[in-house]
Design a protein around this motif. Structure first.
Motif, PDB file in Angstrom:
ATOM      1  N   VAL A   1       0.807  -1.214   0.000  1.00 18.33           N
ATOM      2  CA  VAL A   1       0.000   0.000   0.000  1.00 18.33           C
ATOM      3  C   VAL A   1       0.848   1.276   0.000  1.00 18.33           C
ATOM      4  N   VAL A   2       2.120   1.168   0.346  1.00 17.10           N
ATOM      5  CA  VAL A   2       2.977   2.350   0.471  1.00 17.10           C
ATOM      6  C   VAL A   2       3.036   3.178  -0.822  1.00 17.10           C
ATOM      7  N   PRO A   3       3.204   2.577  -2.003  1.00 18.36           N
ATOM      8  CA  PRO A   3       3.236   3.403  -3.217  1.00 18.36           C
ATOM      9  C   PRO A   3       1.972   4.237  -3.409  1.00 18.36           C
ATOM     10  N   TRP A   4       0.812   3.665  -3.082  1.00 19.87           N
ATOM     11  CA  TRP A   4      -0.439   4.405  -3.244  1.00 19.87           C
ATOM     12  C   TRP A   4      -0.557   5.510  -2.211  1.00 19.87           C
TER      13      TRP A   4
ATOM     14  N   GLY B   1      -0.500  11.006  -0.772  1.00 20.95           N
ATOM     15  CA  GLY B   1       0.041  11.965   0.178  1.00 20.95           C
ATOM     16  C   GLY B   1       0.657  13.176  -0.488  1.00 20.95           C
ATOM     17  N   HIS B   2       1.417  12.947  -1.530  1.00 26.15           N
ATOM     18  CA  HIS B   2       2.052  14.067  -2.235  1.00 26.15           C
ATOM     19  C   HIS B   2       1.022  14.939  -2.946  1.00 26.15           C
ATOM     20  N   SER B   3      -0.030  14.318  -3.452  1.00 31.74           N
ATOM     21  CA  SER B   3      -1.059  15.084  -4.147  1.00 31.74           C
ATOM     22  C   SER B   3      -1.915  15.888  -3.172  1.00 31.74           C
TER      23      SER B   3
ATOM     24  N   LEU C   1      -7.553   4.084  -2.922  1.00 26.48           N
ATOM     25  CA  LEU C   1      -7.448   3.533  -1.570  1.00 26.48           C
ATOM     26  C   LEU C   1      -8.827   3.152  -1.040  1.00 26.48           C
ATOM     27  N   PRO C   2      -8.900   2.314   0.010  1.00 23.58           N
ATOM     28  CA  PRO C   2     -10.190   1.977   0.605  1.00 23.58           C
ATOM     29  C   PRO C   2     -10.954   3.225   1.054  1.00 23.58           C
ATOM     30  N   ALA C   3     -12.277   3.141   1.035  1.00 32.62           N
ATOM     31  CA  ALA C   3     -13.126   4.300   1.325  1.00 32.62           C
ATOM     32  C   ALA C   3     -12.841   4.915   2.690  1.00 32.62           C
ATOM     33  N   ILE C   4     -12.495   4.107   3.674  1.00 27.13           N
ATOM     34  CA  ILE C   4     -12.245   4.625   5.015  1.00 27.13           C
ATOM     35  C   ILE C   4     -11.066   5.599   5.040  1.00 27.13           C
ATOM     36  N   CYS C   5     -10.180   5.478   4.067  1.00 26.87           N
ATOM     37  CA  CYS C   5      -8.994   6.344   4.017  1.00 26.87           C
ATOM     38  C   CYS C   5      -9.346   7.808   3.771  1.00 26.87           C
ATOM     39  N   TRP C   6     -10.553   8.053   3.269  1.00 28.65           N
ATOM     40  CA  TRP C   6     -10.971   9.437   3.057  1.00 28.65           C
ATOM     41  C   TRP C   6     -11.096  10.198   4.382  1.00 28.65           C
TER      42      TRP C   6
END
Length: 248
Positions: free
Chosen positions: A133-136, A141-143, A192-197
């Motif tokens: 998951v780190v690349p995503w 994160g940068h965006s 990413l999974p929805a919870i990440c929002w």
């Protein structure tokens, strides 16, 4: 409405990637709306650096290589602003002194310690998450972290009367500008999974507090403050993602 050529201006100013020279640099302030799209490139290259390094070395080393890739692409543009803010607000007692310290090209104790702790936090958090998951997270994160500086620019005034800092710092985005930039900033989160929002909330809350702090101390912001805002937002984003990932 932002023009595509403004993206090339943003690319040439905020990164070390090649960009056409025959551009209207008088419009450089407007190019700030493309910061999240620049984040796509920086985050994408950082993610690629992690992916390749993770094949050869432990995850912690791969994370460090990803951070190195991002720093090489941007020339440590935002990290430099963060260090200057640490020095200025750490050692300065009034507006004039804070601005003088931030304008100094030398990095002091506060700046060095601030960068050390900031990078340590990023390395620690990203190393603890699943490698897949780190690349995503780097891309997102940068965006997304490049939207908070625009929110500060929208709400507060530029603090330097002499306008000595980069011209891109003196710009007040319109509502349409923020809608455009926000769409670019949030798009990678769809991967990413929805919870990440939910990570959006602590980032925006922390950025709001940071903007108010800048306003109380110097009456607004400088280019260095915007760089610190991006770094602060990126780190809070990773920390929030680390917490949310325990529920996935």
């Amino acid at each position: 409405m932002p023009h595509p050529r403004l993206f090339l201006l943003a690319l040439g100013f905020y990164t070390r990637l090649p960009a056409p020279q025959a551009l209207d640099y008088k419009r450089l302030p407007e190019a700030a709306v493309y910061l999240p799209l620049v984040g796509w490139l920086v985050g994408g290259l950082s993610a690629l650096g992690f992916y390749l390094a993770d094949w050869l070395w432990p995850q912690q080393a791969a994370v460090i290589m990803a951070l190195v890739a991002g720093i090489l692409v941007t020339g440590a543009f935002h990290e430099d602003g963060f260090a200057d803010v640490c020095d200025g607000f750490g050692a300065g007692f009034d507006k004039q002194r804070i601005l003088e310290i931030m304008k100094d090209s030398k990095t002091g104790t506060y700046g060095m310690l601030g960068l050390l702790l900031l990078l340590s936090l990023k390395i620690s958090v990203l190393s603890s998450l699943p490698a897949a998951v780190v690349p995503w997270l780097l891309l997102s994160g940068h965006s997304f972290s490049r939207l908070p500086p625009l929110l500060i620019m929208r709400r507060y005034d530029y603090a330097r009367i002499d306008n000595s800092k980069a011209g891109a710092a003196v710009f007040r985005p319109s509502g349409n500008n923020l809608l455009f930039a926000g769409s670019l900033a949030l798009l990678p989160l769809l991967l990413l999974p929805a919870i990440c929002w939910l990570a959006i909330l602590p980032v925006l809350a922390a950025n709001g507090l940071l903007g108010r702090y800048f306003y109380r101390r110097i009456g607004g912001y400088t280019g260095d403050c915007l760089g610190a805002s991006q770094q602060f937002a990126e780190t809070i984003f990773y920390l929030s993602m680390s917490t949310l990932w325990t529920f996935i």
